[in-house]
Design a protein around this motif. Structure first.
Motif, PDB file in Angstrom:
ATOM      1  N   VAL A  38      17.940  32.018  14.022  1.00  0.00           N
ATOM      2  CA  VAL A  38      16.730  32.281  14.818  1.00  0.00           C
ATOM      3  C   VAL A  38      17.041  33.312  15.903  1.00  0.00           C
ATOM      4  CG1 VAL A  38      14.986  31.272  16.334  1.00  0.00           C
ATOM      5  CG2 VAL A  38      15.812  29.965  14.373  1.00  0.00           C
ATOM      6  N   GLY A  39      18.168  33.128  16.601  1.00  0.00           N
ATOM      7  CA  GLY A  39      18.553  34.067  17.643  1.00  0.00           C
ATOM      8  C   GLY A  39      18.830  35.459  17.106  1.00  0.00           C
ATOM      9  N   ALA A  40      19.483  35.530  15.938  1.00  0.00           N
ATOM     10  CA  ALA A  40      19.775  36.841  15.353  1.00  0.00           C
ATOM     11  C   ALA A  40      18.497  37.574  14.957  1.00  0.00           C
ATOM     12  CB  ALA A  40      20.685  36.672  14.135  1.00  0.00           C
ATOM     13  N   THR A  41      17.471  36.823  14.541  1.00  0.00           N
ATOM     14  CA  THR A  41      16.185  37.439  14.213  1.00  0.00           C
ATOM     15  C   THR A  41      15.587  38.127  15.433  1.00  0.00           C
ATOM     16  OG1 THR A  41      15.800  35.728  12.546  1.00  0.00           O
ATOM     17  CG2 THR A  41      13.886  36.988  13.274  1.00  0.00           C
ATOM     18  N   LEU A  42      15.739  37.502  16.598  1.00  0.00           N
ATOM     19  CA  LEU A  42      15.289  38.128  17.841  1.00  0.00           C
ATOM     20  C   LEU A  42      16.231  39.241  18.267  1.00  0.00           C
ATOM     21  CD1 LEU A  42      13.482  38.201  20.385  1.00  0.00           C
ATOM     22  CD2 LEU A  42      14.903  36.379  21.334  1.00  0.00           C
ATOM     23  N   GLY A  43      17.526  39.035  18.097  1.00  0.00           N
ATOM     24  CA  GLY A  43      18.518  39.996  18.582  1.00  0.00           C
ATOM     25  C   GLY A  43      18.465  41.337  17.893  1.00  0.00           C
ATOM     26  N   GLN A  44      17.905  41.408  16.670  1.00  0.00           N
ATOM     27  CA  GLN A  44      17.804  42.695  15.981  1.00  0.00           C
ATOM     28  C   GLN A  44      17.000  43.708  16.790  1.00  0.00           C
ATOM     29  OE1 GLN A  44      15.253  42.801  12.415  1.00  0.00           O
ATOM     30  NE2 GLN A  44      14.299  40.869  13.094  1.00  0.00           N
ATOM     31  N   GLU A  45      16.198  43.228  17.750  1.00  0.00           N
ATOM     32  CA  GLU A  45      15.318  44.110  18.510  1.00  0.00           C
ATOM     33  C   GLU A  45      15.890  44.544  19.856  1.00  0.00           C
ATOM     34  OE1 GLU A  45      11.383  42.819  19.042  1.00  0.00           O
ATOM     35  OE2 GLU A  45      10.852  43.232  16.970  1.00  0.00           O
ATOM     36  N   ARG A  46      16.898  43.832  20.355  1.00  0.00           N
ATOM     37  CA  ARG A  46      17.266  43.984  21.762  1.00  0.00           C
ATOM     38  C   ARG A  46      17.705  45.402  22.119  1.00  0.00           C
ATOM     39  NH1 ARG A  46      16.230  39.315  24.976  1.00  0.00           N
ATOM     40  NH2 ARG A  46      17.694  40.226  26.434  1.00  0.00           N
ATOM     41  N   THR A  47      18.421  46.058  21.254  1.00  0.00           N
ATOM     42  CA  THR A  47      18.902  47.411  21.535  1.00  0.00           C
ATOM     43  C   THR A  47      17.927  48.468  21.051  1.00  0.00           C
ATOM     44  OG1 THR A  47      21.191  46.638  21.321  1.00  0.00           O
ATOM     45  CG2 THR A  47      20.808  49.015  21.160  1.00  0.00           C
ATOM     46  N   VAL A  48      17.309  48.240  19.899  1.00  0.00           N
ATOM     47  CA  VAL A  48      16.640  49.312  19.163  1.00  0.00           C
ATOM     48  C   VAL A  48      15.190  49.529  19.569  1.00  0.00           C
ATOM     49  CG1 VAL A  48      16.001  50.117  16.855  1.00  0.00           C
ATOM     50  CG2 VAL A  48      18.195  48.961  17.214  1.00  0.00           C
ATOM     51  N   VAL A  49      14.408  48.457  19.679  1.00  0.00           N
ATOM     52  CA  VAL A  49      12.960  48.621  19.833  1.00  0.00           C
ATOM     53  C   VAL A  49      12.570  49.344  21.130  1.00  0.00           C
ATOM     54  CG1 VAL A  49      10.768  47.385  20.061  1.00  0.00           C
ATOM     55  CG2 VAL A  49      12.373  46.742  18.275  1.00  0.00           C
ATOM     56  N   PRO A  50      13.196  49.059  22.298  1.00  0.00           N
ATOM     57  CA  PRO A  50      12.811  49.837  23.487  1.00  0.00           C
ATOM     58  C   PRO A  50      13.015  51.340  23.298  1.00  0.00           C
ATOM     59  CG  PRO A  50      14.067  47.906  24.130  1.00  0.00           C
ATOM     60  CD  PRO A  50      14.172  47.997  22.639  1.00  0.00           C
ATOM     61  N   LEU A  51      14.024  51.729  22.510  1.00  0.00           N
ATOM     62  CA  LEU A  51      14.275  53.145  22.276  1.00  0.00           C
ATOM     63  C   LEU A  51      13.337  53.719  21.229  1.00  0.00           C
ATOM     64  CD1 LEU A  51      18.175  53.010  22.390  1.00  0.00           C
ATOM     65  CD2 LEU A  51      16.602  53.688  24.208  1.00  0.00           C
ATOM     66  N   LEU A  52      12.864  52.891  20.290  1.00  0.00           N
ATOM     67  CA  LEU A  52      11.845  53.356  19.344  1.00  0.00           C
ATOM     68  C   LEU A  52      10.609  53.859  20.078  1.00  0.00           C
ATOM     69  CD1 LEU A  52      11.690  50.742  16.418  1.00  0.00           C
ATOM     70  CD2 LEU A  52      12.281  53.169  16.228  1.00  0.00           C
ATOM     71  N   ALA A  53      10.211  53.124  21.107  1.00  0.00           N
ATOM     72  CA  ALA A  53       9.004  53.508  21.846  1.00  0.00           C
ATOM     73  C   ALA A  53       9.121  54.930  22.364  1.00  0.00           C
ATOM     74  CB  ALA A  53       8.775  52.531  23.006  1.00  0.00           C
ATOM     75  N   GLU A  54      10.257  55.237  22.967  1.00  0.00           N
ATOM     76  CA  GLU A  54      10.427  56.530  23.626  1.00  0.00           C
ATOM     77  C   GLU A  54      10.775  57.630  22.641  1.00  0.00           C
ATOM     78  OE1 GLU A  54      12.062  57.215  27.952  1.00  0.00           O
ATOM     79  OE2 GLU A  54      13.756  57.085  26.570  1.00  0.00           O
ATOM     80  N   ARG A  55      11.697  57.357  21.724  1.00  0.00           N
ATOM     81  CA  ARG A  55      12.249  58.417  20.877  1.00  0.00           C
ATOM     82  C   ARG A  55      11.456  58.650  19.595  1.00  0.00           C
ATOM     83  NH1 ARG A  55      18.861  57.706  21.137  1.00  0.00           N
ATOM     84  NH2 ARG A  55      19.065  57.878  23.406  1.00  0.00           N
ATOM     85  N   THR A  56      10.914  57.590  19.007  1.00  0.00           N
ATOM     86  CA  THR A  56      10.218  57.729  17.727  1.00  0.00           C
ATOM     87  C   THR A  56       8.719  57.917  17.900  1.00  0.00           C
ATOM     88  OG1 THR A  56      11.902  56.368  16.642  1.00  0.00           O
ATOM     89  CG2 THR A  56       9.797  56.621  15.490  1.00  0.00           C
ATOM     90  N   PHE A  57       8.132  57.161  18.842  1.00  0.00           N
ATOM     91  CA  PHE A  57       6.680  57.172  18.985  1.00  0.00           C
ATOM     92  C   PHE A  57       6.203  57.913  20.228  1.00  0.00           C
ATOM     93  CE2 PHE A  57       7.598  53.307  16.468  1.00  0.00           C
ATOM     94  CZ  PHE A  57       6.941  53.677  15.300  1.00  0.00           C
ATOM     95  N   GLY A  58       7.114  58.406  21.050  1.00  0.00           N
ATOM     96  CA  GLY A  58       6.725  59.221  22.194  1.00  0.00           C
ATOM     97  C   GLY A  58       5.935  58.499  23.258  1.00  0.00           C
ATOM     98  N   VAL A  59       6.158  57.203  23.431  1.00  0.00           N
ATOM     99  CA  VAL A  59       5.468  56.436  24.477  1.00  0.00           C
ATOM    100  C   VAL A  59       6.072  56.835  25.816  1.00  0.00           C
ATOM    101  CG1 VAL A  59       4.943  54.144  25.368  1.00  0.00           C
ATOM    102  CG2 VAL A  59       5.021  54.537  22.898  1.00  0.00           C
ATOM    103  N   SER A  60       5.243  57.325  26.715  1.00  0.00           N
ATOM    104  CA  SER A  60       5.763  57.961  27.922  1.00  0.00           C
ATOM    105  C   SER A  60       5.724  57.092  29.164  1.00  0.00           C
ATOM    106  CB  SER A  60       4.992  59.257  28.198  1.00  0.00           C
ATOM    107  OG  SER A  60       3.605  58.986  28.359  1.00  0.00           O
TER     108      SER A  60
END
Length: 435
Positions: A38-60
């Motif tokens: 269960v924890g690993a399912t959540l942990g897959q996001e901890r590093t990557v998703v905040p950077l997706l917002a800025e780098r992939t989708f251009g959320v400013s």
């Protein structure tokens, strides 16, 4: 009752259900492993998703970038409440299996989502998964161990979960550095979800009868009034009316407010100071790693020295750690802050759950756990909203200082309002204290 006590034999002469960690070690260990997934399912996001917002989708702006945590926290909080009620009505195992089934589309949504709203929707689905699965593993472990080793049991549960969050954050950070932000990190998550579903469906046993056994042996000081609360009464009692339960609920909310801040803004802060993706992954993993391992110590420690002052001290350590994050500018300083933040959270997390287990009657304990976790995981949403608004107006460091002040104040509330719930003279008493 000690760890080896057994219930009466059944009508056929076979051994009845037994409460205790040793008596249920195989099933308990399996549930620790499942909660790690269960924890690993959540942990897959901890590093990557905040950077997706800025780098992939251009959320400013920060507020929009943190909407994925708002969606996750709000949905998880509500799901926690229903997880307790549903597990009382239908059993623990069906709720656990349903939680894993809900998670199946999450990796695909994260991999192929064409815009930021898909990522937000994926996190709402993830909130349902986490609310059902994590709440249920907590309830099941409380069912199995009985009253005397509750702190140790919950320390092991949370250590498994948050240790896996750390490992997954580190692994996905490495995968992102080597292969990009998508799809490799989320293929790891898909494998974790498949394994969790398989183990839960095929190997987990129902534990609701263990709670019924404890309820039958439970002794009340003042009659049986508190064994017959409606769900609405449990919600009011846990949230506001009972001193220890309500103090625990607000402290849990503030503790996850910290985590919402750390999850959403810390990677962006570190990158803006020139840290590499690998270094950000290490810092993203270090905090939950110390949090996870530390609970192996703090859960058992609360069984020996009590709950209240461990919680108070943990809230103040978290506040100090956040101040160090705001003051720091180097990897070494932030690593020290991550260790302190993890240790402070470890002092609080299993201990707050143990308070709920100490005070709530077995007949309505699952519902009380659900209400507590509603407040606690609502902290993700509150933290993300507050941090985003303050960061947009005044910068990331201002947001960190505001959350640090709230955390210190929460420790004061616990010190004034909560009574000690784990004393030899009151174990098994089941008598809450009103306002």
């Amino acid at each position: 009752m000690d760890d080896t006590d057994v219930g009466p034999t059944t009508a056929g002469g076979s051994p009845a259900l037994r409460l205790g960690l040793r008596a249920n070690l195989a099933q308990f260990s399996l549930l620790v492993a499942i909660n790690a997934l269960v924890g690993a399912t959540l942990g897959q996001e901890r590093t990557v998703v905040p950077l997706l917002a800025e780098r992939t989708f251009g959320v400013s702006n920060f507020s929009s970038g943190l909407l994925f945590i708002v969606a996750f926290g709000a949905v998880k909080a509500v799901t926690n409440f229903f997880a307790g009620t549903l597990s009382d009505r239908f059993g623990r195992k069906p709720v656990l299996v349903a939680g894993w089934m809900v998670a199946l589309p999450v990796p695909a949504m994260l991999i192929w989502g064409p815009n930021w709203w898909w990522i937000i929707a994926a996190n709402a689905v993830l909130g349902v998964n986490q609310g059902l699965t994590w709440s249920t593993t907590v309830i099941m472990k409380i069912d199995l161990v009985g009253p005397t080793r509750r702190g140790l049991a919950l320390g092991l549960n949370e250590a498994g979960g948050y240790g896996a969050v750390a490992v997954a954050a580190l692994v996905t950070g490495w995968l992102a550095a080597a292969y990009g932000l998508r799809p490799a990190p989320f293929l790891f998550g898909a494998a974790v979800i498949a394994l969790g579903l398989g183990l839960s469906a095929l190997a987990v046993d129902e534990t609701r009868d263990h709670a019924r056994l404890e309820a039958a042996q439970h002794v009340l000081i003042n009659g049986d009034l508190h064994s017959r609360l409606t769900t609405r009464e449990v919600a009011v009692w846990t949230s506001f009316r009972e001193r220890a339960l309500s103090a625990a609920s607000q402290a849990g909310m503030v503790s996850n407010l910290n985590d919402g801040l750390a999850w959403g803004l810390f990677p962006l802060l570190f990158v803006r100071h020139g840290l590499s993706m690998g270094q950000v992954g290490i810092l993203a993993a270090l905090y939950p790693a110390v949090w996870g391992v530390g609970q192996l110590i703090t859960g058992a420690l609360s069984d020996r020295i009590g709950r209240k002052w461990l919680i108070v001290t943990g809230m103040w350590v978290q506040a100090a750690a956040l101040g160090l994050v705001a003051l720091g500018t180097t990897f070494g300083t932030w690593a020290l802050a991550a260790v302190l933040l993890g240790w402070g959270t470890a002092m609080v997390y299993p201990t707050l759950l143990a308070v709920i287990g100490d005070v709530a009657h077995p007949a309505w304990r699952a519902r009380s756990v659900g209400v507590y976790r509603l407040w606690r995981d609502g902290g993700f949403a509150v933290g993300a909203l507050l941090a985003g608004l303050v960061a947009d107006a005044y910068g990331i460091l201002a947001a960190v200082w505001v959350v640090a002040a709230i955390t210190a104040a929460s420790g004061v509330v616990v010190s004034v309002r909560m009574y000690e719930t784990h004393r030899p003279s009151t174990i098994g008493a089941g008598q809450p204290e009103q306002v």
